[in-house]
Scaffold this motif. Structure first.
Motif, PDB file in Angstrom:
ATOM      1  N   ARG A   1       4.620 -12.251  -0.612  1.00 56.92           N
ATOM      2  CA  ARG A   1       5.335 -11.082  -1.128  1.00 56.92           C
ATOM      3  C   ARG A   1       4.938 -10.941  -2.595  1.00 56.92           C
ATOM      4  NH1 ARG A   1      10.346  -8.470   0.680  1.00 56.92           N
ATOM      5  NH2 ARG A   1      10.702  -6.836  -0.851  1.00 56.92           N
ATOM      6  N   ILE A   2       4.425  -9.795  -2.968  1.00 55.04           N
ATOM      7  CA  ILE A   2       4.044  -9.566  -4.357  1.00 55.04           C
ATOM      8  C   ILE A   2       5.070  -8.647  -5.002  1.00 55.04           C
ATOM      9  CG2 ILE A   2       1.590  -9.978  -3.925  1.00 55.04           C
ATOM     10  CD1 ILE A   2       1.178  -6.911  -4.099  1.00 55.04           C
TER      11      ILE A   2
ATOM     12  N   VAL B   1      -1.032   0.203   2.952  1.00 56.41           N
ATOM     13  CA  VAL B   1      -0.686   0.634   4.307  1.00 56.41           C
ATOM     14  C   VAL B   1       0.830   0.732   4.399  1.00 56.41           C
ATOM     15  CG1 VAL B   1      -0.848   0.107   6.771  1.00 56.41           C
ATOM     16  CG2 VAL B   1      -2.728  -0.542   5.234  1.00 56.41           C
ATOM     17  N   ASP B   2       1.303   1.930   4.735  1.00 52.78           N
ATOM     18  CA  ASP B   2       2.734   2.176   4.959  1.00 52.78           C
ATOM     19  C   ASP B   2       2.970   2.070   6.458  1.00 52.78           C
ATOM     20  OD1 ASP B   2       5.346   3.236   5.200  1.00 52.78           O
ATOM     21  OD2 ASP B   2       5.030   4.571   3.499  1.00 52.78           O
TER      22      ASP B   2
ATOM     23  N   ALA C   1      12.135  -1.687   3.389  1.00 53.25           N
ATOM     24  CA  ALA C   1      12.775  -2.724   2.585  1.00 53.25           C
ATOM     25  C   ALA C   1      11.951  -4.004   2.486  1.00 53.25           C
ATOM     26  CB  ALA C   1      14.152  -3.059   3.161  1.00 53.25           C
ATOM     27  N   GLY C   2      10.923  -4.151   3.283  1.00 51.53           N
ATOM     28  CA  GLY C   2      10.070  -5.328   3.241  1.00 51.53           C
ATOM     29  C   GLY C   2       9.948  -6.078   4.550  1.00 51.53           C
ATOM     30  N   GLY C   3      10.910  -5.909   5.443  1.00 48.98           N
ATOM     31  CA  GLY C   3      10.891  -6.640   6.707  1.00 48.98           C
ATOM     32  C   GLY C   3       9.775  -6.217   7.641  1.00 48.98           C
TER      33      GLY C   3
ATOM     34  N   SER D   1      11.385   2.226  -1.906  1.00 48.98           N
ATOM     35  CA  SER D   1      12.321   2.604  -2.975  1.00 48.98           C
ATOM     36  C   SER D   1      12.030   1.832  -4.253  1.00 48.98           C
ATOM     37  CB  SER D   1      13.765   2.364  -2.545  1.00 48.98           C
ATOM     38  OG  SER D   1      14.093   3.205  -1.466  1.00 48.98           O
ATOM     39  N   ALA D   2      11.780   0.543  -4.136  1.00 44.96           N
ATOM     40  CA  ALA D   2      11.458  -0.268  -5.314  1.00 44.96           C
ATOM     41  C   ALA D   2      10.167   0.232  -5.959  1.00 44.96           C
ATOM     42  CB  ALA D   2      11.351  -1.738  -4.940  1.00 44.96           C
ATOM     43  N   TRP D   3       9.197   0.579  -5.120  1.00 42.94           N
ATOM     44  CA  TRP D   3       7.918   1.111  -5.626  1.00 42.94           C
ATOM     45  C   TRP D   3       8.169   2.386  -6.418  1.00 42.94           C
ATOM     46  CZ3 TRP D   3       2.834  -0.410  -5.538  1.00 42.94           C
ATOM     47  CH2 TRP D   3       1.883   0.563  -5.819  1.00 42.94           C
TER      48      TRP D   3
END
Length: 125
Positions: free
Chosen positions: A17-18, A35-36, A87-89, A113-115
């Protein structure tokens, strides 16, 4: 019996995780493929990372397999792949799949969202 968290733990162990900041640096360098893995409805609501390849998680194995007719040529096994989702999952699980398929340089930048909140380049699709 495995639970969802078991799969996530395995995925997080297999795929680094970066931070959003490191992801933005990679984006600025222009050497990574973003890649989304969210579905098209979610991408339509929020937009995505500028220039990201859109591959819904349910299609990942087909799009990543260079022997399959649905292969996306942006997904090369030696490319630096940076995954994003809600969210990352999903990105973590997708990353583990790519590693199992022979991809060497895969990371998870977490959620869109964080991006966006960090000022990462966005585009509407």
């Amino acid at each position: 019996m495995k639970l969802a968290n078991d799969y996530l733990e395995e995925a997080n162990a297999a795929v680094p995780r970066i931070s959003t900041e490191d992801g933005i640096k990679k984006h600025t360098d222009g050497q990574s493929v973003f890649v989304d893995v969210r579905d098209s409805a979610d991408v339509a609501k929020t937009g995505t990372i500028a220039g990201a390849v859109l591959v819904a998680r349910g299609m990942l194995e087909f799009k990543a397999d260079d022997t399959h007719q649905l292969h996306n040529p942006a997904l090369k096994k030696d490319a630096d792949i940076v995954l994003v989702c809600g969210a990352g999952g999903q990105a973590a699980l997708s990353g583990k799949t790519l590693v199992e398929m022979g991809f060497k340089n895969v990371s998870n930048v977490g959620g869109i969202s964080a991006w966006k909140d960090a000022g990462g380049p966005m585009e509407q699709v």
